[in-house]
Each structure stands twice: as structure tokens, then as C-alpha cells.
Design a protein around this motif. Structure first.
Motif, short mmCIF file in Angstrom:
data_model
loop_
_atom_site.label_atom_id
_atom_site.label_comp_id
_atom_site.label_asym_id
_atom_site.label_seq_id
_atom_site.Cartn_x
_atom_site.Cartn_y
_atom_site.Cartn_z
N CYS A 14 -4.77 -10.44 7.12
CA CYS A 14 -5.34 -9.35 6.30
C CYS A 14 -4.95 -8.00 6.89
CB CYS A 14 -6.86 -9.45 6.23
SG CYS A 14 -7.50 -10.97 5.50
N ALA A 15 -5.00 -7.91 8.22
CA ALA A 15 -4.65 -6.66 8.89
C ALA A 15 -3.20 -6.29 8.62
CB ALA A 15 -4.91 -6.78 10.39
N ARG A 16 -2.29 -7.27 8.73
CA ARG A 16 -0.87 -6.98 8.47
C ARG A 16 -0.67 -6.47 7.06
NH1 ARG A 16 -0.20 -11.49 11.82
NH2 ARG A 16 -0.16 -12.93 10.04
N PHE A 17 -1.33 -7.12 6.09
CA PHE A 17 -1.17 -6.70 4.71
C PHE A 17 -1.72 -5.29 4.51
CE2 PHE A 17 -2.54 -6.18 0.34
CZ PHE A 17 -1.41 -6.57 -0.36
N ALA A 18 -2.90 -5.01 5.08
CA ALA A 18 -3.53 -3.71 4.91
C ALA A 18 -2.71 -2.59 5.53
CB ALA A 18 -4.93 -3.72 5.52
N ASP A 65 1.45 1.50 0.48
CA ASP A 65 2.44 1.71 -0.59
C ASP A 65 1.87 1.33 -1.95
OD1 ASP A 65 4.56 2.83 0.79
OD2 ASP A 65 5.43 0.90 1.33
N VAL A 66 1.04 0.28 -1.98
CA VAL A 66 0.41 -0.09 -3.25
C VAL A 66 -0.45 1.06 -3.77
CG1 VAL A 66 -1.30 -1.63 -4.32
CG2 VAL A 66 0.44 -2.58 -2.78
N LEU A 67 -1.25 1.64 -2.89
CA LEU A 67 -2.13 2.74 -3.29
C LEU A 67 -1.35 4.00 -3.65
CD1 LEU A 67 -4.94 2.32 -0.59
CD2 LEU A 67 -5.14 1.82 -3.04
N ARG A 68 -0.26 4.23 -2.95
CA ARG A 68 0.50 5.48 -3.15
C ARG A 68 1.49 5.39 -4.29
NH1 ARG A 68 5.33 7.28 -0.96
NH2 ARG A 68 5.46 5.40 0.31
N ARG A 69 2.08 4.21 -4.50
CA ARG A 69 3.19 4.11 -5.44
C ARG A 69 2.86 3.35 -6.73
NH1 ARG A 69 7.94 1.81 -1.69
NH2 ARG A 69 9.12 1.98 -3.66
N LEU A 70 1.97 2.38 -6.67
CA LEU A 70 1.71 1.54 -7.85
C LEU A 70 0.44 1.92 -8.59
CD1 LEU A 70 2.74 -2.00 -6.53
CD2 LEU A 70 4.05 -0.46 -8.00
N VAL A 71 -0.64 2.15 -7.85
CA VAL A 71 -1.91 2.48 -8.52
C VAL A 71 -1.80 3.73 -9.39
CG1 VAL A 71 -4.29 3.21 -8.10
CG2 VAL A 71 -3.36 1.24 -6.86
N PRO A 72 -1.11 4.82 -8.94
CA PRO A 72 -1.03 6.02 -9.78
C PRO A 72 -0.27 5.85 -11.09
CG PRO A 72 -0.58 6.57 -7.48
CD PRO A 72 -0.58 5.07 -7.58
N THR A 73 0.49 4.74 -11.26
CA THR A 73 1.21 4.53 -12.52
C THR A 73 0.27 4.18 -13.67
OG1 THR A 73 1.54 2.15 -12.15
CG2 THR A 73 3.20 3.66 -11.23
N GLY A 74 -0.96 3.77 -13.33
CA GLY A 74 -1.90 3.35 -14.37
C GLY A 74 -1.69 1.91 -14.81
N TYR A 104 -8.32 0.83 6.53
CA TYR A 104 -7.10 0.95 7.32
C TYR A 104 -7.44 1.09 8.81
CZ TYR A 104 -2.42 2.37 8.76
OH TYR A 104 -1.20 2.44 9.38
N ALA A 105 -8.42 1.93 9.12
CA ALA A 105 -8.79 2.16 10.52
C ALA A 105 -9.29 0.87 11.19
CB ALA A 105 -9.85 3.25 10.61
N LEU A 106 -10.13 0.12 10.49
CA LEU A 106 -10.67 -1.12 11.06
C LEU A 106 -9.55 -2.13 11.31
CD1 LEU A 106 -13.90 -1.44 8.89
CD2 LEU A 106 -13.84 -1.13 11.38
N TYR A 107 -8.63 -2.24 10.36
CA TYR A 107 -7.54 -3.19 10.55
C TYR A 107 -6.55 -2.70 11.60
CZ TYR A 107 -8.73 -6.27 6.63
OH TYR A 107 -9.34 -7.19 5.80
#
Length: 236
Positions: free
Chosen positions: A78-82, A88-97, A135-138
């Protein structure tokens, strides 16, 4: 003589009160000022505290692709994925709607410090900082997972990401978010989850942990299929 007796009584009562306060402070310090013990309930009955499962969401409800992740804060995968993929998911994909991402708690029974980490992250949500705290916890997982009192480190991470640590500690000590965490965990058990991370894409479980490119391809293909399904069919 009576006056002297009253004075001595007052002195000893005051001394006793000071001793009691001192013992309380020592106990408080020894336990790190922690709140009540955290107990995982048996799943299978009604929702814990009548709280329905609900994760932390990024992205609009109108998104054609919904990915649900179940995670545990002591889980190395989970840490590696986070750390590697999720920014990148939050920055590049989520904003596309096109994508709505939902993160749900799934603290594993064998991970002693994970429940408090989940409580900390959930309390950070009230201040709009879940993803920063996640992110900080992971990112610091190796520093706290075996710590006998990780709360102090959690509060340090909270300050570093701009959280009001005093308010966060009140929330943590009162265990305000635990019923929601338990509801999320039990929803995962009901779905048959026995490990983390686990991902569901539009309700279907993925067999592996995806890389960013895998997530991007899924979002592109599923959003294109949804758009095609919405197009009116031309009449002959």
C-alpha cells in the motif's frame, strides 16, 4: 491545638492532591496521552454505530470510472502504491473528470499500530488534508510501524503537512472516526477482502496492484466506452 490540627489536615490533603495529580501526569506521559483502547469489532451484524461505509473521495460523482481502494497503513505494498502511483493519479487523472477515486480503511488485525494511523488520517479528513496525511504516514511507515508510541510521530507529520495538531489530537483521543473506519473495514470483509491493497474498478476487483499507466489505460478505455454508450443511435 485544634487550629494546628486543622492546619496539618489541610497540609496533608493538599499534599495528597498534588500526589494524585503527579501520578495522573506520569500515567498520561507514559501512555503518550492516548485515548481509549481501540477494539476491532466482529463484522456481520448491523453497521458499527449505525454508520454506513463511506471512503474518502477524490473526483466527481459524475465520473464514468470509479476506483475503490482498500488500504492498510502498515501494508508495504500500500505504501509503494501511495508514494509512487497515487500522486500522479490525483494530479493527472482525477482533474479530467473521468475518474472518481475512493479510499477505504482496511486495517489488518495483525498490524498493531495501524488502527491509530487510520484514526489519524480520518481525523485529518475533517481538516481537508487526508491525502497529505496519507502520503506522510506511508512515506514514514518504516519509522513508526514498530514504535511503542507512534502518536507523537503522527502529530509531527500532521504539523509538517499544515494540520492543526491540537485539534487533531482531540479527535484522535476521542476516537471520533473509529466507527467510520470499522464500517469501511467491515464492508471490505463483506466483499471478501483478505489482504491489501485491493482495488475495485466499477465494482469489479482487480487481480493485481496497478501501475499508473494501467490506471490511465483503464480510465481511457472505460470512459470512452461510457461515452459511446451515451451517444444516440442513428435511425435507419
Amino acid at each position: 491545638m485544634a487550629e494546628a490540627g486543622r492546619s496539618l489536615r489541610t497540609f496533608y490533603l493538599g499534599l495528597g492532591a498534588i500526589a494524585i495529580v503527579g501520578i495522573a501526569l506520569i500515567v498520561h506521559a507514559a501512555t503518550g496521552g492516548r485515548g481509549a483502547p481501540i477494539v476491532m469489532a466482529e463484522c456481520g451484524g448491523p453497521p458499527v454505530g449505525n454508520v454506513p461505509p463511506r471512503g474518502v473521495v477524490a473526483g466527481p460523482d459524475s465520473a464514468p470510472v470509479h476506483i475503490m481502494e482498500y488500504g492498510d497503513f502498515e501494508c508495504p505494498s500500500c505504501a509503494r502504491f501511495a508514494i509512487v502511483t497515487m500522486p500522479d493519479v490525483l494530479r493527472r487523472l482525477v482533474p479530467t473528470g473521468k475518474l472518481q477515486w475512493e479510499w477505504r480503511d482496511f486495517p489488518l488485525q495483525q498490524h498493531e499500530n495501524s488502527p491509530l494511523a487510520h484514526i489519524t488520517a480520518a481525523c485529518a479528513t475533517a481538516q481537508g488534508k487526508f491525502w497529505d496525511m496519507e502520503y506522510a504516514l506511508y512515506a514514514h511507515q518504516d519509522d513508526w510501524f514498530a514504535d511503542r508510541n507512534p502518536e507523537r510521530k503522527f502529530l509531527d507529520y500532521a504539523r509538517a503537512v499544515g494540520l492543526d495538531a491540537d485539534s487533531l489530537k482531540v479527535c484522535m483521543d476521542q476516537r471520533r472516526t473509529w466507527p467510520q473506519i470499522e464500517a469501511n473495514r467491515c464492508s471490505g470483509e463483506k466483499a471478501g477482502i483478505n489482504g491489501t491493497p485491493t482495488f475495485f474498478v466499477n465494482g469489479r476487483e482487480l487481480s493485481d496492484t496497478p501501475a499508473y499507466d494501467d490506471v490511465a489505460r483503464l480510465v481511457d478505455s472505460l470512459s470512452a466506452a461510457a461515452a459511446a454508450a451515451r451517444r444516440p443511435v442513428a435511425k435507419p
